[in-house]
Every structure is written in C-alpha cells, then in structure tokens.
Design a protein around this motif. Structure first.
Motif, PDB file in Angstrom:
ATOM      1  N   GLU A 267       0.848  -1.189   0.000  1.00 23.21           N
ATOM      2  CA  GLU A 267       0.000   0.000   0.000  1.00 23.21           C
ATOM      3  C   GLU A 267       0.883   1.238   0.000  1.00 23.21           C
ATOM      4  O   GLU A 267       1.756   1.390   0.858  1.00 23.21           O
ATOM      5  CB  GLU A 267      -0.913  -0.003   1.236  1.00 23.21           C
ATOM      6  CG  GLU A 267      -1.944  -1.125   1.220  1.00 23.21           C
ATOM      7  CD  GLU A 267      -2.888  -1.023   2.403  1.00 23.21           C
ATOM      8  OE1 GLU A 267      -2.762  -0.048   3.182  1.00 23.21           O
ATOM      9  OE2 GLU A 267      -3.738  -1.918   2.558  1.00 23.21           O
ATOM     10  N   ARG A 268       0.638   2.091  -0.933  1.00 23.96           N
ATOM     11  CA  ARG A 268       1.439   3.304  -1.096  1.00 23.96           C
ATOM     12  C   ARG A 268       0.528   4.504  -1.298  1.00 23.96           C
ATOM     13  O   ARG A 268      -0.624   4.383  -1.753  1.00 23.96           O
ATOM     14  CB  ARG A 268       2.372   3.190  -2.318  1.00 23.96           C
ATOM     15  CG  ARG A 268       3.349   2.031  -2.250  1.00 23.96           C
ATOM     16  CD  ARG A 268       4.416   2.267  -1.185  1.00 23.96           C
ATOM     17  NE  ARG A 268       5.253   1.085  -1.018  1.00 23.96           N
ATOM     18  CZ  ARG A 268       5.665   0.639   0.137  1.00 23.96           C
ATOM     19  NH1 ARG A 268       5.283   1.231   1.255  1.00 23.96           N
ATOM     20  NH2 ARG A 268       6.449  -0.417   0.186  1.00 23.96           N
ATOM     21  N   THR A 269       1.039   5.638  -0.915  1.00 22.89           N
ATOM     22  CA  THR A 269       0.311   6.883  -1.145  1.00 22.89           C
ATOM     23  C   THR A 269       0.357   7.220  -2.627  1.00 22.89           C
ATOM     24  O   THR A 269       1.127   6.636  -3.406  1.00 22.89           O
ATOM     25  CB  THR A 269       0.927   8.031  -0.333  1.00 22.89           C
ATOM     26  OG1 THR A 269       2.257   8.277  -0.820  1.00 22.89           O
ATOM     27  CG2 THR A 269       0.974   7.687   1.157  1.00 22.89           C
ATOM     28  N   THR A 270      -0.456   8.173  -3.015  1.00 19.37           N
ATOM     29  CA  THR A 270      -0.481   8.598  -4.428  1.00 19.37           C
ATOM     30  C   THR A 270       0.885   9.120  -4.849  1.00 19.37           C
ATOM     31  O   THR A 270       1.378   8.822  -5.951  1.00 19.37           O
ATOM     32  CB  THR A 270      -1.540   9.690  -4.626  1.00 19.37           C
ATOM     33  OG1 THR A 270      -2.806   9.191  -4.196  1.00 19.37           O
ATOM     34  CG2 THR A 270      -1.611  10.112  -6.081  1.00 19.37           C
ATOM     35  N   LYS A 271       1.519   9.881  -3.956  1.00 19.35           N
ATOM     36  CA  LYS A 271       2.832  10.441  -4.265  1.00 19.35           C
ATOM     37  C   LYS A 271       3.863   9.335  -4.431  1.00 19.35           C
ATOM     38  O   LYS A 271       4.705   9.370  -5.351  1.00 19.35           O
ATOM     39  CB  LYS A 271       3.252  11.390  -3.134  1.00 19.35           C
ATOM     40  CG  LYS A 271       4.587  12.086  -3.353  1.00 19.35           C
ATOM     41  CD  LYS A 271       4.553  13.031  -4.572  1.00 19.35           C
ATOM     42  CE  LYS A 271       5.842  13.804  -4.699  1.00 19.35           C
ATOM     43  NZ  LYS A 271       5.836  14.679  -5.887  1.00 19.35           N
ATOM     44  N   GLU A 272       3.796   8.324  -3.559  1.00 16.30           N
ATOM     45  CA  GLU A 272       4.752   7.215  -3.638  1.00 16.30           C
ATOM     46  C   GLU A 272       4.566   6.412  -4.924  1.00 16.30           C
ATOM     47  O   GLU A 272       5.544   6.008  -5.574  1.00 16.30           O
ATOM     48  CB  GLU A 272       4.607   6.313  -2.407  1.00 16.30           C
ATOM     49  CG  GLU A 272       5.124   6.956  -1.127  1.00 16.30           C
ATOM     50  CD  GLU A 272       4.816   6.121   0.101  1.00 16.30           C
ATOM     51  OE1 GLU A 272       5.487   6.311   1.124  1.00 16.30           O
ATOM     52  OE2 GLU A 272       3.888   5.272   0.021  1.00 16.30           O
ATOM     53  N   HIS A 273       3.275   6.169  -5.303  1.00 20.31           N
ATOM     54  CA  HIS A 273       3.025   5.467  -6.568  1.00 20.31           C
ATOM     55  C   HIS A 273       3.561   6.269  -7.759  1.00 20.31           C
ATOM     56  O   HIS A 273       4.091   5.695  -8.718  1.00 20.31           O
ATOM     57  CB  HIS A 273       1.520   5.215  -6.730  1.00 20.31           C
ATOM     58  CG  HIS A 273       1.044   3.992  -6.022  1.00 20.31           C
ATOM     59  ND1 HIS A 273       1.431   2.715  -6.362  1.00 20.31           N
ATOM     60  CD2 HIS A 273       0.194   3.857  -4.949  1.00 20.31           C
ATOM     61  CE1 HIS A 273       0.857   1.851  -5.564  1.00 20.31           C
ATOM     62  NE2 HIS A 273       0.093   2.511  -4.668  1.00 20.31           N
ATOM     63  N   GLN A 274       3.416   7.597  -7.648  1.00 19.69           N
ATOM     64  CA  GLN A 274       3.927   8.443  -8.736  1.00 19.69           C
ATOM     65  C   GLN A 274       5.451   8.335  -8.834  1.00 19.69           C
ATOM     66  O   GLN A 274       6.014   8.203  -9.927  1.00 19.69           O
ATOM     67  CB  GLN A 274       3.509   9.894  -8.490  1.00 19.69           C
ATOM     68  CG  GLN A 274       3.903  10.837  -9.618  1.00 19.69           C
ATOM     69  CD  GLN A 274       3.449  12.270  -9.323  1.00 19.69           C
ATOM     70  OE1 GLN A 274       3.038  12.581  -8.199  1.00 19.69           O
ATOM     71  NE2 GLN A 274       3.518  13.114 -10.329  1.00 19.69           N
ATOM     72  N   LEU A 275       6.131   8.369  -7.690  1.00 20.64           N
ATOM     73  CA  LEU A 275       7.592   8.277  -7.686  1.00 20.64           C
ATOM     74  C   LEU A 275       8.063   6.906  -8.184  1.00 20.64           C
ATOM     75  O   LEU A 275       9.033   6.798  -8.939  1.00 20.64           O
ATOM     76  CB  LEU A 275       8.134   8.545  -6.279  1.00 20.64           C
ATOM     77  CG  LEU A 275       7.985   9.982  -5.768  1.00 20.64           C
ATOM     78  CD1 LEU A 275       8.433  10.076  -4.309  1.00 20.64           C
ATOM     79  CD2 LEU A 275       8.806  10.949  -6.627  1.00 20.64           C
ATOM     80  N   LEU A 276       7.339   5.855  -7.748  1.00 19.10           N
ATOM     81  CA  LEU A 276       7.699   4.516  -8.214  1.00 19.10           C
ATOM     82  C   LEU A 276       7.485   4.371  -9.719  1.00 19.10           C
ATOM     83  O   LEU A 276       8.235   3.677 -10.413  1.00 19.10           O
ATOM     84  CB  LEU A 276       6.881   3.454  -7.464  1.00 19.10           C
ATOM     85  CG  LEU A 276       7.264   3.245  -5.990  1.00 19.10           C
ATOM     86  CD1 LEU A 276       6.248   2.338  -5.290  1.00 19.10           C
ATOM     87  CD2 LEU A 276       8.667   2.640  -5.895  1.00 19.10           C
ATOM     88  N   GLY A 277       6.464   5.056 -10.234  1.00 15.21           N
ATOM     89  CA  GLY A 277       6.234   5.052 -11.688  1.00 15.21           C
ATOM     90  C   GLY A 277       7.385   5.711 -12.433  1.00 15.21           C
ATOM     91  O   GLY A 277       7.818   5.233 -13.493  1.00 15.21           O
TER      92      GLY A 277
END
Length: 377
Positions: free
Chosen positions: A191-201
């Motif tokens: 589970e990741r925050t929106t910001k974390e998913h964006q950075l991982l992308g």
C-alpha cells in the motif's frame, strides 16, 4: 673566291699573314668593328682583341693554327672602334701560298647563339628547380602519409578501447539496474500513497529507459567489437508479435497514440525478440522527433514473397543532407528529443538487426506524408 663573294659574305672574313697582319677584310668585318677596310689592312688581328683575347691568341690560337693548321668555333671578344666588345666565334684555316703562309679567318656573331644558350640555361635551371620542388613535395607527401597512417592507427586503437570500455561498463550496469527494477516492482505491491506510486512510476520508466539504452550499447559493441549481432530465427505470427510489442510500448510511452495495422496473412521466420526491439527503437525515435498530438502508425505486412514492418509519424521533415548518415552510430538530426533518448544508437541498431535478418531499412520523409521507416526482411 671572287671579290664580290668575299665582300658580300654573310659572315666577317679576313686574310692575315703568319704574324697576324690583316691583308684583306670584307665589308661585314669592317661593319662589326666600325673601321674601314683600308683602316683594317696593315693592322694585326690580335691588336683588335681585348686584353684577355690577346693573351689567348698568343698562348693558344696562334700556336694551334701553326701546328694543326685550323681552329673551329673559338670564342673571342673583339673591340669595336668606339670601345664596346663584340663577341664572335672564329674559324680559321692555314693556307700556304708560293711565297708565304696566310690564314683565312671566318667570324660569326654570337648574339642569337648567346641568347639561345641563356634561354637553354634558364630552362635547365627551371627544370632542375621544378625537379627539386617535386622531390621535396614527394618527400613531404610521404612524411604526411606516414603521419596520417600513424594517427589513423592511434585513432583506431583509441576507438577500439573506447568501444571495449562501453561494452564493459554497459554489461556491468545491467546488475544494479536489474536490482533497481526488482526493488521498484516489489515496493509497488504494498500500500502506497499517491505520491509514492507516482515516484515509483518514475523509477520504473527511468529504469526501463536505461535498460533500452544499455541494450543498444551492448548490441553496438557486439556489432563493432565482437562477431556481430546474433539472432535466433523461428516461425512466428508477425502480426501477433507486433501487436504485443505495441501493447508494451503503450505502457512505456503513455502520452503517445500508437496504432497497429496488419496487412496480409502468413507466417514468417524471424527472431521475435529482435523484431520487438526494432519496433521499440523506431517507435522511441518517432516519439522523440514526431508530432506529439498525431498518432504513430505501426504497420506489419505479409505477402507471398515479402515481409516488412513500417513505423510512420507526423513531424518535421528530415533534411536531405542527413538521410545518408541517419543510420550511422552517434548521429542526431536535431537536439529535439534528447530528453527521450540520450545515445544515438537506435537507428544504427535497427539497420544492423535488419541486415542480420537478410534485409535492410529505408526512410522516406516529406512535409505532406510525414516520415516512414520501413524494415524489409
């Protein structure tokens, strides 16, 4: 000899006694020395010479006439009545009369001969100078060729070393890059925050881009330093392979509109991974240099005797001067798209992969129809 022929001869003529006293002189002799025939007769021939001429007459000319009886083309300087020198060539013969010995002298002007000799000497000097210049030029050319050969050999060694270093570094970068990709994929599962998913992308996209560049570098060094790019051809459905490649590329380039068109039916015998690599490089090139709001069309064509794929985009026309070198390594048409690809190897790899499949790649570009890269297998 008749008096008329003697007086009007084309050369200066004189008859002297054994001691050099002039007994007879023709009109040309008188003209050359500015003295009348009456003034010449009774004077000694040697007295009409320069000081050097008199010495030569006494030591060489007179003894030769007495002993040999003749002389030929003896060059002498005579003195004109006004004091200037008259250079002549003298021929002389000894003639015995009943009561005395006389010498018949014929004198020829040397003005034209001297001029010819000077011109001949100048021509010879010029020829020698040109020969020396030619020799010096050949030596300089040989030295320049030797220096060029040495510089070329050094450049070849440096290029080989650089390509080998690229191969080593590219190979060694694969392991840490694989670790980054695996870590990124693992982190996405939680589970990741929106910001974390964006950075991982961003990490995933960047690592994928780095992976493509490293693959190109490895293929480049394989083609240039190794034994060439290798393939594993096998029967395949070309349209299905291209469709899968386009689906993956839509994920890699989410802002681009990719359309696939399939034409014809049948199987091909190709390396599926390498075909996908060709499409990936051509699409990446179209994304970098094409019009972003216009679709990129990928066409796969199969016929009875033909098999090809083409990638079309709308964008700036490729200059005619760049077409000849477009598929050379490290070549860019413009700085546009430098943020998408950082090494200019994509089209070079496409050409090498097409050739190792027994085909080639061509490009057409115009303002109306856009730009199309066509790979024929």
């Amino acid at each position: 000899m008749s008096v008329d022929l003697f007086d009007n001869a084309a050369c200066a003529l004189a008859v002297t006694a054994e001691d050099g006293t002039i007994l007879q002189a023709n009109a040309r002799f008188s003209e050359w020395l500015g003295l009348s025939s009456a003034e010449l007769c009774g004077r000694r021939f040697q007295d009409l010479l320069t000081m050097g001429g008199r010495i030569f007459h006494q030591t060489h000319l007179a003894p030769m006439l007495r002993l040999r009886g003749s002389v030929t083309e003896v060059k002498l300087d005579m003195l004109h009545h006004d004091g200037h020198k008259v250079t002549v060539l003298l021929n002389g013969n000894k003639r015995e009369q009943a009561d005395a010995v006389v010498y018949d002298l014929a004198l020829f002007g040397t003005t034209d001969r001297d001029k010819y000799e000077r011109e001949l000497l100048n021509a010879r000097n010029l020829a020698e100078a040109l020969l020396q210049e030619k020799t010096a030029t050949e030596i300089a050319l040989q030295q320049a060729q030797a220096q060029l050969s040495e510089a070329y050999a050094i450049a070849q060694r440096r290029a080989l070393f650089a390509e080998q270093m690229v191969a080593i570094v590219s190979h060694d970068l694969k392991n840490p890059l694989t670790a980054i990709r695996m870590a990124s994929d693992f982190l996405k599962r939680g589970e990741r925050t929106t910001k974390e998913h964006q950075l991982l992308g961003h990490i995933a996209q960047s690592s994928e881009r780095a992976h493509r560049m490293i693959a190109d570098l490895l293929d480049f060094t394989q083609a240039r330093v190794g034994h060439g790019i290798t393939i594993k051809a096998a029967p395949l459905d070309l349209h299905a392979v291209i469709a899968r490649a386009v689906d993956e590329l839509r994920l890699a380039f989410p802002k681009a509109t990719l359309e696939h068109q399939a034409q014809g039916h049948g199987d091909a015998c190709l390396d599926a991974d390498r075909v996908q690599q060709i499409i990936g490089n051509l699409v990446a090139n179209s994304v970098a240099y094409g019009e972003p709001l216009q679709p990129i069309t990928i066409t796969s064509r199969l016929g009875d005797t033909s098999c090809e794929v083409a990638v079309h985009n709308h964008g700036a026309v490729i200059a005619q001067t760049l077409l000849a070198s477009l598929f050379e390594p490290m070549t860019r048409g413009t700085d546009q798209g430098s943020g998408v690809r950082s090494v200019g190897l994509g089209l070079y790899i496409v050409r090498e992969l097409a050739r190792v499949h027994g085909g080639d790649v061509a490009v057409s570009s115009c303002a109306i129809n856009g730009t199309t890269f066509t790979v024929k297998f």
